[in-house]
Design an enzyme around this catalytic site. Structure first.
Site, PDB file in Angstrom:
ATOM      1  N   ASN A  84       0.836  -1.213   0.000  1.00 17.41           N
ATOM      2  CA  ASN A  84       0.000   0.000   0.000  1.00 17.41           C
ATOM      3  C   ASN A  84       0.869   1.260   0.000  1.00 17.41           C
ATOM      4  O   ASN A  84       0.544   2.238  -0.658  1.00 17.41           O
ATOM      5  CB  ASN A  84      -0.951   0.006   1.195  1.00 17.41           C
ATOM      6  CG  ASN A  84      -2.195  -0.824   0.923  1.00 17.41           C
ATOM      7  OD1 ASN A  84      -3.045  -0.433   0.135  1.00 17.41           O
ATOM      8  ND2 ASN A  84      -2.270  -1.990   1.553  1.00 17.41           N
ATOM      9  N   HIS A 128      -8.246  -0.768   6.042  1.00 17.39           N
ATOM     10  CA  HIS A 128      -8.589  -2.017   6.707  1.00 17.39           C
ATOM     11  C   HIS A 128      -9.104  -3.012   5.665  1.00 17.39           C
ATOM     12  O   HIS A 128      -9.937  -2.655   4.831  1.00 17.39           O
ATOM     13  CB  HIS A 128      -9.653  -1.768   7.782  1.00 17.39           C
ATOM     14  CG  HIS A 128     -10.002  -3.020   8.516  1.00 17.39           C
ATOM     15  ND1 HIS A 128      -9.163  -3.587   9.444  1.00 17.39           N
ATOM     16  CD2 HIS A 128     -11.055  -3.856   8.403  1.00 17.39           C
ATOM     17  CE1 HIS A 128      -9.705  -4.709   9.891  1.00 17.39           C
ATOM     18  NE2 HIS A 128     -10.859  -4.902   9.270  1.00 17.39           N
ATOM     19  N   GLU A 180      -7.225  -2.442  -2.730  1.00 16.52           N
ATOM     20  CA  GLU A 180      -6.673  -1.505  -1.734  1.00 16.52           C
ATOM     21  C   GLU A 180      -5.754  -0.487  -2.396  1.00 16.52           C
ATOM     22  O   GLU A 180      -5.754   0.693  -2.036  1.00 16.52           O
ATOM     23  CB  GLU A 180      -5.880  -2.266  -0.653  1.00 16.52           C
ATOM     24  CG  GLU A 180      -6.723  -3.106   0.284  1.00 16.52           C
ATOM     25  CD  GLU A 180      -5.877  -3.709   1.403  1.00 16.52           C
ATOM     26  OE1 GLU A 180      -5.037  -2.995   1.980  1.00 16.52           O
ATOM     27  OE2 GLU A 180      -6.054  -4.915   1.698  1.00 16.52           O
TER      28      GLU A 180
HETATM   29  C1  GAR Z   1      -3.233  -4.778   4.029  1.00 15.72           C
HETATM   30  O1  GAR Z   1      -4.114  -5.799   3.590  1.00 15.72           O
HETATM   31  C2  GAR Z   1      -3.929  -3.848   4.995  1.00 15.72           C
HETATM   32  O2  GAR Z   1      -5.278  -3.603   4.674  1.00 15.72           O
HETATM   33  C3  GAR Z   1      -3.821  -4.631   6.277  1.00 15.72           C
HETATM   34  O3  GAR Z   1      -2.520  -5.161   6.255  1.00 15.72           O
HETATM   35  C4  GAR Z   1      -2.120  -5.375   4.892  1.00 15.72           C
HETATM   36  C5  GAR Z   1      -0.803  -4.645   4.686  1.00 15.72           C
HETATM   37  O4  GAR Z   1      -0.257  -4.938   3.433  1.00 15.72           O
HETATM   38  N1  GAR Z   1      -4.024  -3.809   7.442  1.00 15.72           N
HETATM   39  C6  GAR Z   1      -4.592  -4.245   8.552  1.00 15.72           C
HETATM   40  O5  GAR Z   1      -4.981  -5.388   8.696  1.00 15.72           O
HETATM   41  C7  GAR Z   1      -4.724  -3.202   9.636  1.00 15.72           C
HETATM   42  N2  GAR Z   1      -5.489  -3.716  10.732  1.00 15.72           N
HETATM   43  P1  GAR Z   1       0.940  -4.085   2.861  1.00 15.72           P
HETATM   44  O6  GAR Z   1       2.012  -4.019   3.956  1.00 15.72           O
HETATM   45  O7  GAR Z   1       1.412  -4.868   1.679  1.00 15.72           O
HETATM   46  O8  GAR Z   1       0.418  -2.729   2.491  1.00 15.72           O
END
Ligand code: GAR
Length: 200
Positions: A14, A108, A173
């Site tokens: 992200n 989220h 996302e």
């Molecule tokens: C993502 O899916 C985000 O939505 C989630 O962690 C992942 C991070 O991925 N966040 C949560 O669960 C927050 N409670 P990334 O490090 O590849 O962006």
């Protein structure tokens, strides 16, 4: 132009999506710092590659407030306008949330208020839902309870596995989070109670 800080704990896909959108000139802002509570978070490498200052602030052996104060010290130094939680896996106390109220957003991996917590995709999948998705929201004192900015649905297909559902979810996302950051940086978000109005 807004000063943006991104807090991460892991892979940072992200974060990468925000970096790419800033680079492409789609977001009226600059990422001034990337902060991780995990030393080995791959997102730190992504930030370094993009010439963004990185900070590892460990939380072992100190209180939550002491940990948050170390992050606040960096944010104050960098004169931050927006704090983005992008896979930041620690719940923040009222010290931090109070200080960055209405300037703190989180992504989220579920359609809130369903499945708050640490495993949005797993919880959606295990419940047998037909639709999952993601939510970008302002952060308040609760866990994943703040006013909702953007939600995007992700239909679960008959031939999905948890992995394919998750991967498609992450792709969604990567659209939703930069869009919310852009709206914030353009001063298009107005919070009215629980509702976030998006101005034209
Ligand atoms: C993502 O899916 C985000 O939505 C989630 O962690 C992942 C991070 O991925 N966040 C949560 O669960 C927050 N409670 P990334 O490090 O590849 O962006």
């Amino acid at each position: 132009m807004k000063n943006i800080t991104v807090l991460i704990s892991g892979n940072g896909t992200n974060l990468q999506a925000i970096i790419d959108n800033v680079k492409a000139g789609k977001i009226n802002g600059k990422i001034v710092a990337v902060i991780s509570n995990k030393a080995d978070a791959f997102g730190l490498e992504r930030a370094k590659k993009a010439d963004i200052p990185t900070y590892f602030i460990g939380h072992k052996g100190i209180t939550r407030e002491e940990h948050e104060q170390k992050i606040i010290d960096i944010l104050e130094k960098e004169k931050v306008d927006l704090v983005v939680l992008a896979g930041y896996m620690r719940v923040l106390t009222s010290l931090f949330v109070g200080k960055y109220k209405n300037r703190l957003i989180n992504i989220h991996p579920a359609l809130l208020p369903a499945f708050p917590g640490t495993d949005g995709y797993g919880d959606t999948w295990n419940y047998g839902c037909k639709v999952g998705g993601c939510t970008v929201h302002f952060v308040d004192e609760g866990v994943d309870t703040g006013p909702i900015i953007i939600q995007r649905a992700n239909e679960i297909r008959e031939d999905d596995t948890l992995e394919t559902f998750k991967q498609r979810g992450l792709d969604i996302e990567h659209q939703a989070l930069p869009e919310a950051v852009k709206l914030f940086c353009d001063d298009k978000l107005k919070i009215e109670g629980r509702k976030v109005k998006i101005e034209k």
